[in-house]
Motif scaffolding. Structure first.
Motif, short mmCIF file in Angstrom:
data_model
loop_
_atom_site.label_atom_id
_atom_site.label_comp_id
_atom_site.label_asym_id
_atom_site.label_seq_id
_atom_site.Cartn_x
_atom_site.Cartn_y
_atom_site.Cartn_z
N CYS A 17 0.56 -34.30 24.04
CA CYS A 17 1.07 -33.86 25.17
C CYS A 17 0.78 -32.47 25.46
O CYS A 17 0.17 -31.65 24.52
CB CYS A 17 2.57 -34.19 25.35
SG CYS A 17 3.52 -32.91 24.30
N SER A 18 1.09 -32.08 26.65
CA SER A 18 0.47 -30.49 27.07
C SER A 18 1.45 -29.41 26.41
O SER A 18 1.26 -28.21 26.74
CB SER A 18 0.13 -30.53 28.26
OG SER A 18 1.12 -30.94 29.18
N CYS A 19 2.43 -29.87 25.90
CA CYS A 19 3.56 -28.88 25.49
C CYS A 19 3.09 -27.99 24.22
O CYS A 19 2.31 -28.27 23.64
CB CYS A 19 4.93 -29.71 25.25
SG CYS A 19 5.59 -30.30 26.54
N SER A 20 3.55 -26.69 24.23
CA SER A 20 3.15 -25.83 23.18
C SER A 20 3.67 -25.97 22.16
O SER A 20 3.22 -25.51 21.18
CB SER A 20 3.52 -24.41 23.82
OG SER A 20 4.78 -24.18 23.94
N ILE A 21 4.72 -26.86 21.89
CA ILE A 21 5.41 -27.23 20.49
C ILE A 21 5.28 -28.74 20.44
O ILE A 21 5.09 -29.56 21.57
CB ILE A 21 6.71 -26.65 20.49
CG1 ILE A 21 7.54 -27.42 21.60
CG2 ILE A 21 6.66 -25.19 20.37
CD1 ILE A 21 9.17 -26.73 21.09
N VAL A 22 6.03 -29.30 19.48
CA VAL A 22 6.49 -30.91 19.19
C VAL A 22 7.04 -31.11 20.62
O VAL A 22 7.92 -30.88 21.05
CB VAL A 22 6.91 -31.13 18.00
CG1 VAL A 22 7.05 -32.64 17.79
CG2 VAL A 22 5.90 -30.74 16.79
N CYS A 23 6.56 -32.26 21.06
CA CYS A 23 6.90 -33.05 22.48
C CYS A 23 8.34 -33.00 22.56
O CYS A 23 9.18 -33.72 21.82
CB CYS A 23 6.42 -34.32 22.50
SG CYS A 23 6.85 -35.18 24.00
N PRO A 24 9.17 -32.06 23.33
CA PRO A 24 10.60 -31.95 23.40
C PRO A 24 11.13 -33.40 24.14
O PRO A 24 12.32 -33.59 24.08
CB PRO A 24 10.90 -30.68 24.19
CG PRO A 24 9.49 -30.59 24.98
CD PRO A 24 8.40 -30.98 23.91
N CYS A 25 10.13 -34.02 24.85
CA CYS A 25 10.79 -35.32 25.61
C CYS A 25 10.99 -36.45 24.44
O CYS A 25 11.86 -37.12 24.87
CB CYS A 25 9.26 -35.78 26.54
SG CYS A 25 9.16 -34.50 27.80
N LEU A 26 10.29 -36.43 23.46
CA LEU A 26 10.53 -37.12 22.44
C LEU A 26 11.49 -36.75 21.33
O LEU A 26 12.32 -37.48 20.31
CB LEU A 26 9.42 -37.98 21.77
CG LEU A 26 8.64 -38.82 22.90
CD1 LEU A 26 7.12 -39.00 22.55
CD2 LEU A 26 9.08 -39.67 23.57
N VAL A 27 11.17 -35.59 20.95
CA VAL A 27 11.77 -34.95 19.67
C VAL A 27 12.78 -33.79 20.11
O VAL A 27 12.33 -32.50 19.99
CB VAL A 27 10.54 -34.26 18.86
CG1 VAL A 27 11.53 -33.86 17.42
CG2 VAL A 27 9.55 -35.24 18.53
N SER A 28 13.68 -34.14 20.45
CA SER A 28 14.98 -32.97 20.92
C SER A 28 16.16 -34.01 20.69
O SER A 28 16.44 -35.10 20.46
CB SER A 28 15.16 -32.53 22.17
OG SER A 28 15.50 -33.75 22.98
N ALA A 29 17.40 -32.88 20.52
CA ALA A 29 18.79 -33.69 20.59
C ALA A 29 19.13 -34.43 21.87
O ALA A 29 20.23 -35.13 21.87
CB ALA A 29 19.72 -32.56 20.30
N ALA A 30 18.38 -34.01 23.08
CA ALA A 30 18.63 -34.86 24.34
C ALA A 30 18.22 -36.06 24.20
O ALA A 30 17.39 -36.66 23.38
CB ALA A 30 17.96 -33.89 25.48
N ALA A 31 18.59 -36.94 25.22
CA ALA A 31 18.23 -38.40 25.24
C ALA A 31 16.70 -38.39 25.56
O ALA A 31 16.18 -37.51 26.11
CB ALA A 31 19.01 -39.02 26.48
N ALA A 35 14.43 -33.94 28.09
CA ALA A 35 13.94 -32.55 27.80
C ALA A 35 13.08 -31.96 28.73
O ALA A 35 12.31 -32.69 29.08
CB ALA A 35 13.98 -32.24 26.47
N ARG A 36 13.18 -30.73 29.11
CA ARG A 36 12.14 -30.00 30.04
C ARG A 36 11.07 -29.65 29.28
O ARG A 36 11.08 -29.12 28.13
CB ARG A 36 12.72 -28.81 30.60
CG ARG A 36 11.73 -28.04 31.44
CD ARG A 36 12.55 -27.12 32.49
NE ARG A 36 13.28 -27.63 33.43
CZ ARG A 36 12.72 -28.60 34.37
NH1 ARG A 36 11.43 -28.83 34.63
NH2 ARG A 36 13.56 -29.22 35.27
N PRO A 37 9.88 -30.06 29.46
CA PRO A 37 8.54 -29.81 28.90
C PRO A 37 8.33 -28.37 28.89
O PRO A 37 8.83 -27.56 29.93
CB PRO A 37 7.55 -30.50 29.82
CG PRO A 37 8.23 -31.55 30.63
CD PRO A 37 9.57 -30.79 30.96
#
Length: 132
Positions: A17-31, A35-37
């Motif tokens: 993905c284009s995020c600057s860190i590990v994909c927050p959409c898949l790797v976060s405490a949120a559902a 998470a916001r990219p």
């Protein structure tokens, strides 16, 4: 409603993905997908190499597919754009089969994304090389 064609695939898969860190959409405490990219949007290439597979009677062995997703914000909010690229080596039946599978029309995992897609940019045949 037409009956779904039975299909299966086995092979290799890569996504980024284009995020600057590990994909927050898949790797976060949120559902998942809430998470916001990090860049405010998300561009996701999904690359597939079909080691073996069939769509009804159509063999898909050795073919490659690239799906590009663009989410303009939080992925769960939808409004995605999607484009599919099919290996130029595919014949017409294989192209139709891979397009059905990777656009979600044939059911399966990709069908879960269809409610989030508002703009389908179509399917195009291109040269795709996949190496591990």
């Amino acid at each position: 409603m037409a009956d779904q064609v039975a299909w299966h695939l086995s092979g290799d898969y890569f996504e980024n993905c284009s995020c600057s860190i590990v994909c927050p959409c898949l790797v976060s405490a949120a559902a998942p997908l809430t998470a916001r990219p990090t860049e405010g949007f998300c561009n996701v290439p999904l690359v597939f190499h079909v080691e073996s597979g069939r769509y009804g009677d159509v063999a898909l062995d050795g073919l490659n597919v690239l799906v590009i997703l663009h989410a303009p914000g939080v992925m769960a909010e939808g409004n995605w754009s999607v484009a599919a690229y099919i290996d130029q080596r595919a014949d017409d039946a294989q192209t139709e089969a891979l397009a059905a599978i990777f656009t979600g029309a044939a059911g399966g995992p990709m069908a879960a994304f269809t409610p989030l897609i508002s703009k389908n940019l179509g399917v195009r045949k291109v040269p795709i090389t996949f190496h591990i």
